[in-house]
Scaffold this motif. Structure first.
Motif, short mmCIF file in Angstrom:
data_model
loop_
_atom_site.label_atom_id
_atom_site.label_comp_id
_atom_site.label_asym_id
_atom_site.label_seq_id
_atom_site.Cartn_x
_atom_site.Cartn_y
_atom_site.Cartn_z
N ALA A 691 -39.01 -117.48 124.91
CA ALA A 691 -38.24 -118.49 124.19
C ALA A 691 -39.21 -119.57 123.72
N ALA A 692 -39.25 -119.83 122.41
CA ALA A 692 -40.23 -120.79 121.88
C ALA A 692 -39.60 -121.58 120.74
N GLY A 693 -40.06 -122.82 120.59
CA GLY A 693 -39.64 -123.64 119.47
C GLY A 693 -38.44 -124.51 119.77
N ILE A 694 -38.09 -125.35 118.77
CA ILE A 694 -36.91 -126.21 118.87
C ILE A 694 -36.10 -126.04 117.58
N PRO A 695 -34.84 -125.61 117.66
CA PRO A 695 -34.22 -125.03 118.85
C PRO A 695 -34.93 -123.75 119.25
N PRO A 696 -34.75 -123.31 120.50
CA PRO A 696 -35.52 -122.14 120.96
C PRO A 696 -35.09 -120.86 120.25
N MET A 697 -36.08 -120.01 120.02
CA MET A 697 -35.81 -118.71 119.42
C MET A 697 -36.35 -117.63 120.36
N LEU A 698 -35.58 -116.56 120.55
CA LEU A 698 -36.00 -115.45 121.38
C LEU A 698 -37.01 -114.60 120.62
N ILE A 699 -38.19 -114.38 121.22
CA ILE A 699 -39.27 -113.62 120.61
C ILE A 699 -39.57 -112.42 121.49
N ASN A 700 -39.77 -111.27 120.88
CA ASN A 700 -40.24 -110.08 121.61
C ASN A 700 -41.76 -110.10 121.61
N PRO A 701 -42.41 -110.34 122.76
CA PRO A 701 -43.87 -110.45 122.78
C PRO A 701 -44.58 -109.10 122.68
N ARG A 702 -43.82 -108.01 122.65
CA ARG A 702 -44.43 -106.68 122.60
C ARG A 702 -44.94 -106.41 121.19
N GLY A 703 -46.19 -105.93 121.09
CA GLY A 703 -46.76 -105.55 119.81
C GLY A 703 -47.40 -106.70 119.08
N HIS A 704 -47.88 -106.42 117.88
CA HIS A 704 -48.52 -107.45 117.06
C HIS A 704 -48.24 -107.14 115.60
N PRO A 705 -47.68 -108.09 114.79
CA PRO A 705 -47.32 -109.42 115.24
C PRO A 705 -46.02 -109.39 116.04
N THR A 706 -45.76 -110.48 116.79
CA THR A 706 -44.50 -110.59 117.53
C THR A 706 -43.41 -111.09 116.58
N GLY A 707 -42.17 -111.00 117.02
CA GLY A 707 -41.10 -111.43 116.15
C GLY A 707 -39.76 -111.42 116.85
N PRO A 708 -38.71 -111.91 116.17
CA PRO A 708 -37.38 -112.00 116.79
C PRO A 708 -36.64 -110.67 116.74
N PRO A 709 -36.06 -110.24 117.87
CA PRO A 709 -35.25 -109.02 117.84
C PRO A 709 -33.94 -109.25 117.09
N VAL A 710 -33.37 -108.17 116.59
CA VAL A 710 -32.05 -108.25 115.96
C VAL A 710 -31.01 -108.56 117.03
N ILE A 711 -30.06 -109.44 116.73
CA ILE A 711 -28.98 -109.78 117.66
C ILE A 711 -27.73 -108.99 117.24
N LEU A 712 -27.14 -108.26 118.20
CA LEU A 712 -25.90 -107.55 117.94
C LEU A 712 -24.81 -108.11 118.83
N LEU A 713 -23.58 -108.10 118.35
CA LEU A 713 -22.41 -108.49 119.14
C LEU A 713 -21.52 -107.27 119.25
N ASN A 714 -21.39 -106.76 120.49
CA ASN A 714 -20.58 -105.56 120.74
C ASN A 714 -21.00 -104.40 119.84
N GLY A 715 -22.32 -104.26 119.63
CA GLY A 715 -22.84 -103.13 118.89
C GLY A 715 -23.01 -103.35 117.40
N THR A 716 -22.59 -104.51 116.87
CA THR A 716 -22.69 -104.77 115.44
C THR A 716 -23.69 -105.89 115.17
N PRO A 717 -24.67 -105.68 114.27
CA PRO A 717 -25.66 -106.74 113.99
C PRO A 717 -25.00 -108.02 113.47
N ILE A 718 -25.43 -109.15 114.03
CA ILE A 718 -24.96 -110.45 113.52
C ILE A 718 -26.12 -111.31 113.03
#
Length: 867
Positions: A691-718
């Motif tokens: 979690a980084a920044g203001i407001p915080p953003m979830l980052i996946n540190p795996r790989g390069h470059p890093t970036g935000p994962p897609v957020i799904l709600l009950n299986g549907t991308p939001i």
């Protein structure tokens, strides 16, 4: 004396190189001493490699005699190496390697455009340094990091993870680690990086031949090949002598040697060269060669452990049905079992030509059939060096009595049912009663001596086992040993002439060519799927398959019967397969089956005469409890994993439409305030996200470059699945999406960190699926993938002793009893249980001549004395 050492090197060099050890150890954080999981362990310049488990432990099998450099490396840590010497007495079970974290270096900020440009510049320079245009391909240039030199316009290059380089001609994938940052545009020297090799499996016999030809050409164009030819020449000026290290030899050449073929020459630095048993230099920089191909490349064309003799012999082998034949010889710990016990087995492969061991099938199929021939259970096991072993649980699914163990390779099944292995067994729910004196001592090439005539409760037993060949000479052997209590019926067919049943069956190969062969050699197991939808056109349906969290995506076409095949599966243990399909009119299909591809051969067992044994009248409480639990689960329409024949299928309308997530966080025990920021930090701490920044953003540190994962709600991308776009701030996009959710309604969170191709550009960073307590699947008209939970190749595990924590007729099982050619016998030790009644020693295996041997001996006959 020279010719004696030449004989050692040229004649038995490969045998020396084949002597192996097991290297075991642990990788720890140097400061905290915490174990480091997923650390890459490899031997520099070879194919020997593995990864540490969750406890930081590793086991590396197959390392030949000699001195080696063992390397440990993990993302975020400095690599560490350790020199080890392996000889016959080596016991590397207490190795401990400590890794230090990499210091944070000041990096120049690079835009995405600058990063891409530097990656392109690196590839141009890198391929030029390798000197073979079109032969190499860098697979993952995105792991590179660049830092500008403060005093010049040069850049330094390093990598967060292994830089993967594929040799397109020899089909090796190399993991390349920089020892330290390398200056771009400079000369790339071999000493600046470390390499491990992974052999890529060919997709067809034609591709395999092309790869083999390239490997042979590469080897025969190398100075090592010329060196080995010189060692076999009687008038060679090279002197050879043993070194202090087993598996290595010291060569002396007092002057540079010009070879006959062209402008090639060989010399040794300081006139000496230390080589391994296969001819490769221990220190390559000490071999001074000129005029050979690829000498300017810093990357060797072949790994150190490349077996030229084997590859050369195979290339010259005439491939006929006789030379490519495969058969299975399998034995179990006994024939009569109680429900709830394990069926332990060991299997040996018999080949038409012994040279084919490395080129043959790598998958053993073991099925248990009922007496009608129906397959109750089907498992696949890895074949290593022509052998396999394992166990199958005899759960309440086996609620009849008579069964047949069927074992084969798919390639061997082409030759017909006579080349498969069948063995009858029985499973009882009460103890079968043995008739006194119903079994006698038998032996075919095996002799057993006990250290005592009479044993008491919990005594230690020492057995001396000796094997012989057909002419009665003492022989080496590869064996398994069972210790069975006397009060057990052991054998279904105890007649002497059928005791070594494998030896009495020697089918003739009637096939003259391969035209009718429908089954291929399995380097990995094969799955067959079937579309089961009724009243719809299924021929040429398009099938999408995702294997184990999207690392393996396949697009297949079903045939007229709705069948589709997944070949070359290398999965070990439990894994998932997700299937979705449409017919050629665009209609989505819904019903699928998925199972192992099996032998089409079928035998009529109706004439097989199983014994009808009397059993004790009292029911066994443990077995009765097993059956009750099993019936209760069946009533709830849930199957025990141990008794499931093919797979289970699960579709959760709220879960990710891409399958089972490796990380699932149940929110029941997570403290929540209802604040979005507090939820983000809690989620990051528990799942390894950042979690980084203001407001915080979830980052996946795996790989390069890093970036935000897609957020799904009950299986549907939001959040957007298109990746960052002009005018779109991914931080705001993610935070608004999370803010729109009532935190207190969250039931669980699923996290996938690996790449998800179906989510487009944004799928590089994985996905987070938030499942609410009242959520419903609200996606498009697309239905989710159907998930199949499967068992892959069984992982080889050490056999416990004692085997069971409940009374069993099997007291001991050891499938790894070996008598080496320079031994007259081998010693085996085990401990008796509290009841020290007479016991049977059952020995099965193959001697050094390839002949099956067996023996059964009754020990501890207190009234009659020893046998």
């Amino acid at each position: 004396m020279r010719y004696f050492f030449l004989l050692c090197f040229v004649g038995v060099g490969q045998n020396l190189f084949a002597q192996t050890s097991i290297i075991q150890g642990k990788i720890l954080h140097n400061q905290s001493k915490e174990p480091l999981a997923q650390t890459h362990i490899f031997v520099q310049g070879t194919t020997f490699q593995t990864f540490t488990d969750s406890l930081g432990e590793f086991s590396l099998k197959g390392l030949p005699l000699g001195a080696w450099e063992l390397v440990a490396t993990k993302e975020g840590f400095l690599l560490e190496s350790k020199n080890i010497s392996v000889d016959q007495n080596y016991s590397g079970s207490d190795l401990e390697i400590l890794l230090d974290e990499k210091p944070e270096l000041e990096k120049s900020e690079l835009s995405e455009k600058q990063q891409k440009k530097l990656e392109e510049d690196f590839l141009k320079w890198f391929y030029k340094e390798l000197g073979n245009e079109g032969e190499f391909k860098v697979v993952n240039a995105d792991v590179l990091s660049f830092r500008k030199d403060l005093n010049s316009n040069f850049y330094w290059v390093d990598s967060k993870e292994a830089l993967l380089v594929q040799n397109l001609k020899t089909s090796y994938l190399m993991s390349m680690y920089f020892k330290e940052p390398v200056k771009m545009e400079s000369t790339l020297i071999p000493d600046s990086f470390l390499l491990s090799y992974l052999e890529m499996k060919p997709g067809s016999e034609e591709e395999k031949k092309i790869i083999t030809d390239h490997r042979l050409h590469s080897y025969e164009s190398s100075p090592i090949y010329e060196l080995r030819k010189l060692l076999g020449s009687e008038d060679s000026p090279i002197e050879i002598s043993p070194s202090d290290q087993k598996g290595q030899f010291l060569l002396r050449l007092p002057f540079p040697l010009k070879l006959e073929n062209g402008n090639k020459s060989l010399a040794f630095k300081n006139n000496e060269l230390l080589i391994r048993a296969n001819g490769t230099p221990v220190h390559p920089e000490n071999l001074l060669a000129r005029g050979f191909e690829n000498l300017g490349s810093p990357i060797p064309q072949l790994p150190i452990d490349f077996d030229f003799d084997q590859v050369s012999a195979l290339a010259g082998l005439e491939k006929t049905p006789e030379s490519l034949m495969e058969r299975v010889f399998l034995h179990t710990d006994k024939d009569i079992y109680l429900m709830g016990e394990e069926l332990y087995f060991k299997a040996y492969m018999v080949y038409g030509n012994p040279l084919m061991v490395s080129e043959s099938s790598k998958v053993l199929h073991v099925e248990i059939l009922d007496s009608s021939g129906y397959s109750m259970i089907h498992r696949v096991f890895p074949i290593e060096n022509g052998m396999s072993q394992g166990k199958i649980s005899l759960t309440p699914e086996f609620n009849t009595r008579d069964f047949i163990v069927k074992s084969y390779t798919l390639w061997g099944a082409n030759y017909g049912e006579e080349f498969e292995f069948y063995k009858p067994i029985q499973v009882y729910t009460n103890y079968p009663e043995a008739k006194a004196g119903s079994l006698g001592i038998l032996s075919e090439g095996i002799t057993v001596f006990a250290d005592k005539e009479v044993y008491n409760d919990q005594d230690s037993v020492t057995l001396n086992i000796l094997a012989k060949n057909k002419i009665g000479a003492i022989s080496g052997a590869n064996l398994s040993v069972s210790i069975i209590s006397e009060n057990s019926n052991l054998f279904i067919q105890p007649q002497k002439d059928e005791f070594v049943s494998y030896a009495s069956v020697n089918p003739k190969i009637k096939i003259k060519d391969f035209q009718n062969f429908q089954l291929e050699k399995e380097l990995g197991f094969t799955l067959v799927g079937k579309i089961k939808d009724k009243n719809t056109l299924i021929e040429k349906s398009k099938v999408e398959v995702l294997v184990d969290n999207f690392l393996d995506k396949r697009e297949l076409i079903a045939d007229k019967d709705g069948l589709f095949y997944l070949n070359g599966m290398q999965k070990i243990g439990d894994f998932s397969v997700l299937i979705k399909a449409k017919n050629n009119l665009g209609k989505q299909l819904e019903e699928f089956e998925l199972e192992y591809f099996s032998s089409p051969n079928r035998i009529d067992f109706s004439s097989l005469d199983f014994p009808d044994l009397t059993v004790e009248k009292r029911p066994l409480e443990r077995i009765d409890s097993l059956q009750r639990s099993y019936l209760a689960l069946r009533e709830g329409e849930i199957l025990l994993e141990e008794v499931e024949v093919t797979s289970t299928r699960k579709v959760d309308s709220r879960s990710m439409p891409f399958g089972r997530a490796p990380i699932t966080l149940e929110m029941e025990n997570v403290f929540l305030t209802g604040d979005t920021q507090q939820f983000i930090y809690s989620l990051a701490n528990r799942t390894g996200l950042r979690a980084a920044g203001i407001p915080p953003m979830l980052i996946n540190p795996r790989g390069h470059p890093t970036g935000p994962p897609v957020i799904l709600l009950n299986g549907t991308p939001i959040t957007s699945i298109l990746g960052p776009t002009i005018g779109n701030n991914p931080r705001d996009d993610q935070y608004r999406a999370l803010q729109s959710i009532n935190i207190f309604t969250i039931e669980r969170v699923e996290v996938i960190k690996s790449m998800i191709p179906l989510l487009g550009e944004a799928g590089r960073f994985g996905a987070i699926n938030i499942i609410t307590k009242v959520g419903q699947y609200v996606a498009s008209n697309e239905k989710p993938y159907q998930e199949f939970q499967l068992k892959g190749l069984e992982e080889l595990q050490s056999v416990p002793n004692p085997l069971y924590d409940f009374p069993s007729t099997t007291l001991y099982w050891n499938p790894e009893v070996k008598i080496s050619p320079n031994q007259t016998s081998t010693t085996l030790k085990f401990k008796l249980p509290e009841n020290s009644e007479p016991f049977w020693v059952i020995v099965n295996g193959i001697n050094a001549s390839g002949e099956p041997v067996s023996g059964r001996f009754l020990i501890n006959q207190k009234n009659l004395g020893s046998n």
